[in-house]
Design an enzyme around this catalytic site. Structure first.
Site, PDB file in Angstrom:
ATOM      1  N   PHE A 122       5.142   9.196 -29.213  1.00 17.41           N
ATOM      2  CA  PHE A 122       4.873  10.310 -28.429  1.00 17.41           C
ATOM      3  C   PHE A 122       5.948  11.288 -28.394  1.00 17.41           C
ATOM      4  CE2 PHE A 122       2.044  11.656 -24.400  1.00 17.41           C
ATOM      5  CZ  PHE A 122       2.488  12.929 -24.681  1.00 17.41           C
ATOM      6  N   GLU A 159       0.229  24.300 -39.052  1.00 14.02           N
ATOM      7  CA  GLU A 159       0.064  23.493 -37.828  1.00 14.02           C
ATOM      8  C   GLU A 159       1.454  22.683 -37.420  1.00 14.02           C
ATOM      9  OE1 GLU A 159      -1.641  22.323 -35.510  1.00 14.02           O
ATOM     10  OE2 GLU A 159      -3.659  22.074 -35.721  1.00 14.02           O
ATOM     11  N   ASP A 160       1.639  22.296 -36.109  1.00 16.25           N
ATOM     12  CA  ASP A 160       2.792  21.615 -35.653  1.00 16.25           C
ATOM     13  C   ASP A 160       2.548  20.095 -36.003  1.00 16.25           C
ATOM     14  OD1 ASP A 160       0.694  21.782 -33.853  1.00 16.25           O
ATOM     15  OD2 ASP A 160       2.010  20.814 -32.345  1.00 16.25           O
ATOM     16  N   ASP A 171      -2.651  14.524 -36.349  1.00 20.70           N
ATOM     17  CA  ASP A 171      -2.532  13.303 -35.757  1.00 20.70           C
ATOM     18  C   ASP A 171      -3.773  12.344 -36.452  1.00 20.70           C
ATOM     19  OD1 ASP A 171      -2.557  11.107 -33.816  1.00 20.70           O
ATOM     20  OD2 ASP A 171      -1.737  12.383 -32.335  1.00 20.70           O
ATOM     21  N   ARG A 197       7.937  22.308 -24.582  1.00 19.09           N
ATOM     22  CA  ARG A 197       7.642  23.077 -25.901  1.00 19.09           C
ATOM     23  C   ARG A 197       8.888  23.979 -26.168  1.00 19.09           C
ATOM     24  NH1 ARG A 197       2.104  23.262 -26.929  1.00 19.09           N
ATOM     25  NH2 ARG A 197       0.492  23.558 -25.192  1.00 19.09           N
TER      26      ARG A 197
HETATM   27  C1  PRP Z   1      -2.415  19.376 -31.311  1.00 19.40           C
HETATM   28  C2  PRP Z   1      -1.821  20.094 -32.889  1.00 19.40           C
HETATM   29  C3  PRP Z   1      -3.220  19.905 -33.600  1.00 19.40           C
HETATM   30  C4  PRP Z   1      -3.938  18.533 -33.134  1.00 19.40           C
HETATM   31  C5  PRP Z   1      -3.625  17.696 -33.963  1.00 19.40           C
HETATM   32  O1  PRP Z   1      -2.996  20.372 -30.798  1.00 19.40           O
HETATM   33  O2  PRP Z   1      -1.296  21.242 -32.612  1.00 19.40           O
HETATM   34  O3  PRP Z   1      -3.948  21.097 -33.370  1.00 19.40           O
HETATM   35  O4  PRP Z   1      -3.421  18.411 -31.740  1.00 19.40           O
HETATM   36  O5  PRP Z   1      -4.262  16.440 -33.445  1.00 19.40           O
HETATM   37  P1  PRP Z   1      -5.366  15.750 -34.570  1.00 19.40           P
HETATM   38  O6  PRP Z   1      -5.066  15.596 -35.728  1.00 19.40           O
HETATM   39  O7  PRP Z   1      -5.714  14.415 -33.581  1.00 19.40           O
HETATM   40  O8  PRP Z   1      -6.828  16.562 -34.383  1.00 19.40           O
HETATM   41  P2  PRP Z   1      -3.212  20.320 -28.994  1.00 19.40           P
HETATM   42  O9  PRP Z   1      -4.767  19.938 -28.828  1.00 19.40           O
HETATM   43  O10 PRP Z   1      -2.298  19.216 -28.438  1.00 19.40           O
HETATM   44  O11 PRP Z   1      -2.996  21.624 -28.390  1.00 19.40           O
HETATM   45  P3  PRP Z   1      -1.866  22.492 -28.336  1.00 19.40           P
HETATM   46  O12 PRP Z   1      -1.320  22.812 -29.859  1.00 19.40           O
HETATM   47  O13 PRP Z   1      -2.113  23.889 -27.826  1.00 19.40           O
HETATM   48  O14 PRP Z   1      -0.684  21.872 -27.589  1.00 19.40           O
END
Ligand code: PRP
Length: 192
Positions: free
Chosen positions: A163, A110-111, A114, A176
């Protein structure tokens, strides 16, 4: 429907960044360490890395080149069901894996973590498919935002509740491609 192209014409994306939180060299050094940790752990073993699109794709691309042992990769894409879902933790699978993970050693990449809802849902779903092992690596962790407890095996950087964009992370699908992790200037999102 007309496409709003204004976001593509920002004069300099770097001007939208209030502060660099993690610079390129620091990211590269940490990714190298994480790659070495994976290489030690899975030497001589089966290994499948699963990148959760889209945010993790930049990290994943650098991570695999820092891993020195043979492994496979696959991708999943998820999206939450609108704003209400962070409370329910319901996640939509936009793209599923292309291979079975039964009996495999899986590491989810994961990146950012949150609230934890995305991974909580994803791990439950993947566990039901009977992998031999299932572990988690994230580049960024925002522990202050956690709403659901999830096991995280490797964290690149624990960060404050800012953010952040860049190195795969977006705002409104852009930024990105910034090579560092930056704090987005509030003037950008308060203006829109
Ligand atoms: C981000 C990130 C995780 C998620 C984490 O994805 O890559 O998958 O949010 O958030 P959480 O812990 O509150 O669930 P995002 O929905 O922004 O999509 P993306 O990776 O396509 O930008």
């Amino acid at each position: 429907m007309a496409i709003d192209i204004s976001k593509f014409s920002r004069p300099d994306m770097h001007n939208d960044i209030a502060a660099v939180l993690v610079n390129e060299a620091t990211i590269a050094a940490r990714v190298h360490e994480l790659g070495a940790a994976i290489s030690r752990e899975y030497a001589g073993k089966d290994l499948l890395l699963i990148s959760v699109l889209k945010g993790s794709v930049v990290f994943m691309a650098d991570l695999v080149r820092a891993i020195t042992v043979p492994h496979e990769i696959d991708f999943m894409a998820t999206s939450s069901y609108g704003s209400g879902t962070s409370s329910t933790g319901v996640v939509r699978i936009l793209k599923d894996l292309s291979i079975s993970i039964e009996g495999r050693n899986v590491v989810v990449v994961e990146d950012i973590i949150d609230s934890g809802h995305t991974l909580h849902y994803l791990l439950r779903l993947l566990r039901d498919r009977n992998p031999a092992t299932l572990r988690v690596m994230t580049l960024l962790d925002k522990p202050d935002r956690r709403e659901v407890d999830i096991p995280v095996d490797w964290v690149g950087f624990s960060i404050p509740n800012e953010f952040v964009v860049g190195y795969g992370l977006d705002y409104n699908e852009i930024y990105r491609n910034l090579p560092y992790i930056g704090v987005l200037s509030p003037s950008v999102y308060s203006a829109e």
